[in-house]
Design a protein around this motif. Structure first.
Motif, short mmCIF file in Angstrom:
data_model
loop_
_atom_site.label_atom_id
_atom_site.label_comp_id
_atom_site.label_asym_id
_atom_site.label_seq_id
_atom_site.Cartn_x
_atom_site.Cartn_y
_atom_site.Cartn_z
N GLU A 27 0.81 -1.22 0.00
CA GLU A 27 0.00 0.00 0.00
C GLU A 27 0.84 1.27 0.00
O GLU A 27 0.40 2.31 -0.49
CB GLU A 27 -0.98 -0.02 1.17
N SER A 28 2.05 1.21 0.52
CA SER A 28 2.93 2.39 0.45
C SER A 28 3.22 2.74 -1.00
O SER A 28 3.16 3.92 -1.40
CB SER A 28 4.24 2.12 1.19
N ILE A 29 3.56 1.75 -1.79
CA ILE A 29 3.86 1.99 -3.21
C ILE A 29 2.61 2.49 -3.93
O ILE A 29 2.68 3.41 -4.75
CB ILE A 29 4.41 0.70 -3.85
N ILE A 37 2.69 -3.66 -6.55
CA ILE A 37 2.81 -5.09 -6.73
C ILE A 37 1.73 -5.78 -5.92
O ILE A 37 1.05 -5.15 -5.11
CB ILE A 37 4.21 -5.60 -6.31
N SER A 38 1.58 -7.09 -6.10
CA SER A 38 0.63 -7.85 -5.30
C SER A 38 1.31 -8.34 -4.02
O SER A 38 2.55 -8.35 -3.91
CB SER A 38 0.12 -9.06 -6.08
N LEU A 57 12.91 -3.43 0.99
CA LEU A 57 12.10 -4.20 0.05
C LEU A 57 11.09 -3.28 -0.64
O LEU A 57 10.86 -3.39 -1.86
CB LEU A 57 11.39 -5.35 0.76
N THR A 58 10.50 -2.37 0.11
CA THR A 58 9.56 -1.41 -0.46
C THR A 58 10.23 -0.56 -1.52
O THR A 58 9.69 -0.33 -2.61
CB THR A 58 8.97 -0.52 0.63
N TYR A 59 11.43 -0.07 -1.21
CA TYR A 59 12.16 0.75 -2.18
C TYR A 59 12.45 -0.05 -3.46
O TYR A 59 12.33 0.48 -4.58
CB TYR A 59 13.49 1.24 -1.60
N ALA A 60 12.86 -1.31 -3.28
CA ALA A 60 13.19 -2.15 -4.44
C ALA A 60 11.95 -2.45 -5.27
O ALA A 60 11.99 -2.42 -6.51
CB ALA A 60 13.84 -3.45 -3.97
N ALA A 61 10.83 -2.75 -4.60
CA ALA A 61 9.60 -3.02 -5.33
C ALA A 61 9.12 -1.78 -6.07
O ALA A 61 8.56 -1.87 -7.18
CB ALA A 61 8.52 -3.52 -4.37
N ALA A 62 9.34 -0.60 -5.47
CA ALA A 62 9.00 0.64 -6.16
C ALA A 62 9.85 0.82 -7.42
O ALA A 62 9.35 1.30 -8.45
CB ALA A 62 9.18 1.83 -5.22
#
Length: 290
Positions: A27-29, A37-38, A57-62
């Motif tokens: 939800e942050s992204i 992402i899911s 992980l959030t930064y990488a997924a972003a």
């Protein structure tokens, strides 16, 4: 399995974080970039290694979301496979982005805002009141906080039995304040010397230093480390290599992102000594070494 000490991860072992930390990643992204992402995709990043820190992980997924918006078409599995090949973690994700065409890379990095992502993540996870208390200042959004949605996985009888038989410690990627909240919830009161949090060491899992240090503090010859990710198992394997005078068992639980028979096989592929349905199964698995 005969041991002297048991060291426990928190997330996915003592408390279920599917609707807290993992939800905050997704939800942050979404809130910052309008797409995300899911929840299932989070595990692909975890399996790539080096993502003990959910902020990173959030930064990488972003980065993946931004790259996809600029034409990266290979998909989440290809992206995370490349992260693993590049050594894992946020540095691995940056290395994947560095392989993009120069104009695309520049557009992705210009839009990438880790500080904003972290602020939103903390507001979502902690809620407004705890954000003010732990982060200082005003939260970017006013929400109750996902931290209240962490079901306890370990039973009180299990804690009592483990503590009566073994030295018990905790090794977690959580910041100390957030570790306190979880440990209070599950009823596991430990002295500071018997736990490692994000605030206590720089390397993070799967670096073995924290686990080896706990083994020394317990004066234990055989240690079982229980976690819910491949990096937890790798931590035990690395401790074996770094500390040949002791034995370290890596035990995976199926209450995190790795579940079912496929989860068992994935744990086994990186050298897990045992895989259990949940942390409460340790009572039957472990015996005091004599």
């Amino acid at each position: 399995m005969q041991v002297d000490a048991v060291v426990l991860d928190i997330d996915g072992v003592l408390v279920d974080v599917a609707d807290s930390y993992r939800r905050a990643i997704v939800e942050s992204i979404e809130r910052v970039y309008g797409t995300t992402i899911s929840r299932e995709d989070v595990q692909a990043f975890k399996n790539a290694g080096g993502f003990n820190n959910d902020w990173e992980l959030t930064y990488a997924a972003a980065l993946y979301v931004l790259a996809s918006a600029e034409g990266f078409e290979a998909g989440i599995d290809a992206f995370t496979d490349r992260i693993a090949t590049a050594g894992g973690g946020l540095d691995g994700a940056k290395a994947v982005v560095d392989e993009l065409p120069p104009d695309t890379r520049a557009t992705v990095l210009d839009a990438w805002d880790p500080d904003r992502l972290r602020d939103v993540f903390q507001a979502l996870y902690l809620g407004a009141d705890r954000y003010r208390e732990l982060e200082g200042g005003e939260p970017p959004i006013e929400v109750p906080g996902f931290i209240t949605d962490e079901p306890v996985l370990i039973e009180g009888d299990t804690i009592e039995t483990l503590r009566s038989r073994f030295d018990v410690g905790v090794l977690t990627g959580r910041p100390a304040a957030e570790a306190d909240i979880a440990l209070d919830r599950v009823g596991l009161d430990l002295p500071p010397a018997h736990r490692f949090t994000m605030d206590d060491w720089e390397e993070g899992k799967p670096h073995p230093r924290a686990l080896c240090t706990l083994a020394e503090r317990f004066d234990a010859d055989v240690v079982a480390f229980v976690g819910d990710t491949l990096d937890d198992i790798r931590t035990a394997r690395n401790a074996d290599d770094a500390d040949p005078d002791r034995v370290y068992y890596g035990i995976g639980v199926l209450t995190g992102g790795l579940t079912g028979e496929s989860g068992r096989q994935t744990y086994t592929s990186v050298g897990a000594d045992a895989v259990v349905e949940d942390v409460n199964a340790l009572v039957d698995l472990l015996e005091r070494r004599t």
